[in-house]
Design a protein around this motif. Sequence first.
Motif, PDB file in Angstrom:
ATOM      1  N   UNK A 107      -4.085  14.458 -10.182  1.00 48.72           N
ATOM      2  CA  UNK A 107      -4.157  14.126 -11.572  1.00 48.72           C
ATOM      3  C   UNK A 107      -2.807  13.248 -11.726  1.00 48.72           C
ATOM      4  N   UNK A 108      -2.944  12.012 -12.603  1.00 48.96           N
ATOM      5  CA  UNK A 108      -2.032  10.967 -12.650  1.00 48.96           C
ATOM      6  C   UNK A 108      -1.686  10.891 -14.496  1.00 48.96           C
ATOM      7  N   UNK A 109      -0.262  10.920 -14.645  1.00 46.77           N
ATOM      8  CA  UNK A 109       0.193  10.725 -16.187  1.00 46.77           C
ATOM      9  C   UNK A 109      -0.087   9.127 -16.025  1.00 46.77           C
ATOM     10  N   UNK A 110      -1.118   8.667 -17.064  1.00 45.23           N
ATOM     11  CA  UNK A 110      -1.507   7.292 -17.068  1.00 45.23           C
ATOM     12  C   UNK A 110      -0.501   6.593 -17.829  1.00 45.23           C
ATOM     13  N   UNK A 111       0.402   7.196 -18.806  1.00 47.44           N
ATOM     14  CA  UNK A 111       1.207   6.343 -19.416  1.00 47.44           C
ATOM     15  C   UNK A 111       2.562   6.111 -18.496  1.00 47.44           C
ATOM     16  N   UNK A 112       2.790   6.924 -17.517  1.00 45.08           N
ATOM     17  CA  UNK A 112       3.973   6.737 -16.754  1.00 45.08           C
ATOM     18  C   UNK A 112       3.557   5.831 -15.269  1.00 45.08           C
ATOM     19  N   UNK A 113       2.360   6.108 -14.764  1.00 44.85           N
ATOM     20  CA  UNK A 113       2.048   5.905 -13.514  1.00 44.85           C
ATOM     21  C   UNK A 113       0.764   5.210 -13.201  1.00 44.85           C
ATOM     22  N   UNK A 114       0.166   4.727 -14.219  1.00 40.69           N
ATOM     23  CA  UNK A 114      -1.061   3.897 -13.885  1.00 40.69           C
ATOM     24  C   UNK A 114      -0.622   2.675 -13.033  1.00 40.69           C
ATOM     25  N   UNK A 115       0.130   1.801 -13.563  1.00 37.64           N
ATOM     26  CA  UNK A 115       0.425   0.535 -12.814  1.00 37.64           C
ATOM     27  C   UNK A 115       0.984   0.950 -11.314  1.00 37.64           C
ATOM     28  N   UNK A 116       1.664   1.934 -11.525  1.00 38.44           N
ATOM     29  CA  UNK A 116       2.158   2.089 -10.082  1.00 38.44           C
ATOM     30  C   UNK A 116       1.092   2.722  -9.019  1.00 38.44           C
ATOM     31  N   UNK A 117      -0.081   3.431  -9.647  1.00 41.57           N
ATOM     32  CA  UNK A 117      -0.978   3.884  -8.604  1.00 41.57           C
ATOM     33  C   UNK A 117      -2.105   2.471  -8.499  1.00 41.57           C
ATOM     34  N   UNK A 118      -2.125   1.720  -9.528  1.00 41.26           N
ATOM     35  CA  UNK A 118      -3.045   0.596  -9.027  1.00 41.26           C
ATOM     36  C   UNK A 118      -2.257  -0.265  -7.951  1.00 41.26           C
ATOM     37  N   UNK A 119      -1.087  -0.420  -8.043  1.00 41.70           N
ATOM     38  CA  UNK A 119      -0.169  -1.244  -6.811  1.00 41.70           C
ATOM     39  C   UNK A 119      -0.421  -0.586  -5.624  1.00 41.70           C
ATOM     40  N   UNK A 120      -0.294   0.985  -5.671  1.00 45.66           N
ATOM     41  CA  UNK A 120      -0.486   1.722  -4.395  1.00 45.66           C
ATOM     42  C   UNK A 120      -1.731   1.595  -3.682  1.00 45.66           C
ATOM     43  N   UNK A 121      -2.804   1.444  -4.510  1.00 51.51           N
ATOM     44  CA  UNK A 121      -4.185   1.494  -4.186  1.00 51.51           C
ATOM     45  C   UNK A 121      -4.616   0.099  -3.475  1.00 51.51           C
ATOM     46  N   UNK A 122      -4.111  -0.890  -4.286  1.00 52.72           N
ATOM     47  CA  UNK A 122      -4.527  -2.190  -3.979  1.00 52.72           C
ATOM     48  C   UNK A 122      -3.800  -2.889  -3.137  1.00 52.72           C
ATOM     49  N   UNK A 123      -2.529  -2.155  -2.673  1.00 50.86           N
ATOM     50  CA  UNK A 123      -1.610  -2.531  -1.531  1.00 50.86           C
ATOM     51  C   UNK A 123      -2.056  -1.676  -0.180  1.00 50.86           C
ATOM     52  N   UNK A 124      -2.919  -0.825  -0.424  1.00 55.29           N
ATOM     53  CA  UNK A 124      -3.130  -0.233   0.919  1.00 55.29           C
ATOM     54  C   UNK A 124      -3.648  -0.930   2.171  1.00 55.29           C
ATOM     55  N   UNK A 125      -4.273  -2.144   1.860  1.00 59.28           N
ATOM     56  CA  UNK A 125      -4.856  -2.923   3.028  1.00 59.28           C
ATOM     57  C   UNK A 125      -3.504  -3.670   3.721  1.00 59.28           C
ATOM     58  N   UNK A 126      -2.639  -4.236   2.945  1.00 64.31           N
ATOM     59  CA  UNK A 126      -1.201  -4.634   3.461  1.00 64.31           C
ATOM     60  C   UNK A 126      -0.387  -3.336   4.327  1.00 64.31           C
ATOM     61  N   UNK A 127      -0.358  -2.272   3.735  1.00 64.78           N
ATOM     62  CA  UNK A 127      -0.057  -1.243   4.385  1.00 64.78           C
ATOM     63  C   UNK A 127      -0.458  -1.082   5.714  1.00 64.78           C
ATOM     64  N   UNK A 128      -1.881  -1.127   5.695  1.00 64.82           N
ATOM     65  CA  UNK A 128      -2.649  -0.883   7.056  1.00 64.82           C
ATOM     66  C   UNK A 128      -2.518  -2.309   7.892  1.00 64.82           C
ATOM     67  N   UNK A 129      -2.025  -3.230   7.595  1.00 70.74           N
ATOM     68  CA  UNK A 129      -1.999  -4.525   8.191  1.00 70.74           C
ATOM     69  C   UNK A 129      -3.325  -4.955   8.485  1.00 70.74           C
ATOM     70  N   UNK A 130      -4.056  -5.191   7.452  1.00 73.33           N
ATOM     71  CA  UNK A 130      -5.576  -5.709   7.460  1.00 73.33           C
ATOM     72  C   UNK A 130      -5.373  -6.974   6.523  1.00 73.33           C
ATOM     73  N   UNK A 131      -4.282  -7.214   5.733  1.00 74.83           N
ATOM     74  CA  UNK A 131      -4.147  -8.330   5.096  1.00 74.83           C
ATOM     75  C   UNK A 131      -2.739  -8.786   4.964  1.00 74.83           C
ATOM     76  N   UNK A 132      -2.581 -10.119   4.681  1.00 72.58           N
ATOM     77  CA  UNK A 132      -1.037 -10.270   4.509  1.00 72.58           C
ATOM     78  C   UNK A 132      -0.500 -10.295   2.995  1.00 72.58           C
ATOM     79  N   UNK A 133      -1.631 -10.348   2.072  1.00 76.28           N
ATOM     80  CA  UNK A 133      -1.353 -10.097   0.727  1.00 76.28           C
ATOM     81  C   UNK A 133      -2.472  -9.250   0.035  1.00 76.28           C
TER      82      UNK A 133
END
Length: 233
Positions: A107-133
């Motif tokens: 469970x995530x505090x949306x007020x504090x961490x919504x944008x952090x978690x969106x960035x975490x999710x959408x950056x997963x392919x970069x962390x996995x070396x599947x995309x440059x951006x």
Amino acid sequence: MARLPRLVVAGQLHLLVQRSHGASPVFLNDDDFTLYRRALIALAGEHGVAIHAYALIPEQVLLLATPSSSLSFSRMLQALGRRFGADYNRRHARTGVLWEGRFRCTVVDADAHLLDCIRYVESAPVRAALATTAVDYPWSSAAHHVGRLTDAAVTDHPSYWALGNTPFEREARHGRLLDDALPAALQQRIADASVKGWALGDASYVAALTELTKRRAAPLLRGRPSAQRTSDG
């Protein structure tokens, strides 16, 4: 010690991680990605799940979502497993399960961490070396959030609108956020929360969530109790 039940709270933001069985790649080609995403859209609507961000990578699925009930996630993922799994096994001439038996969730505090978690999710392919951006990866919500396309899988969280007064402002700011990597400590904190199932928020958020659910939302403090705590007991 018995495992605590999974913490899912209706109407609250959650980060979900579903991993493949045996860490084997599930998505092998574009058809696999397309059919899973199509089933995800249909079954999220059927089971009352609003998806705010997602990333499909070969060995796992990451979702940032809000359930309408405490059973919404489990019912959606069970239905996904049946619908996508049967078709996948037929197309790839295989048998057996695709996913680990238990999905991970926090469970995530949306007020504090919504944008952090969106960035975490959408950056997963970069962390996995599947995309440059992040925005160049076709199987995530990143392109939607920067205005390259409209993704039927995505329902914007109400707090997301704080990024800007117009779609252009929100898209531009989202793009800038994706260009900046999350701090390593925050990235690790989100990863730990998603795996261990503890709430992602500050002490007051965790305390309120514990009171609401009557279930521990954070790990117990390690070490022997202090003298003050012992005397109070």
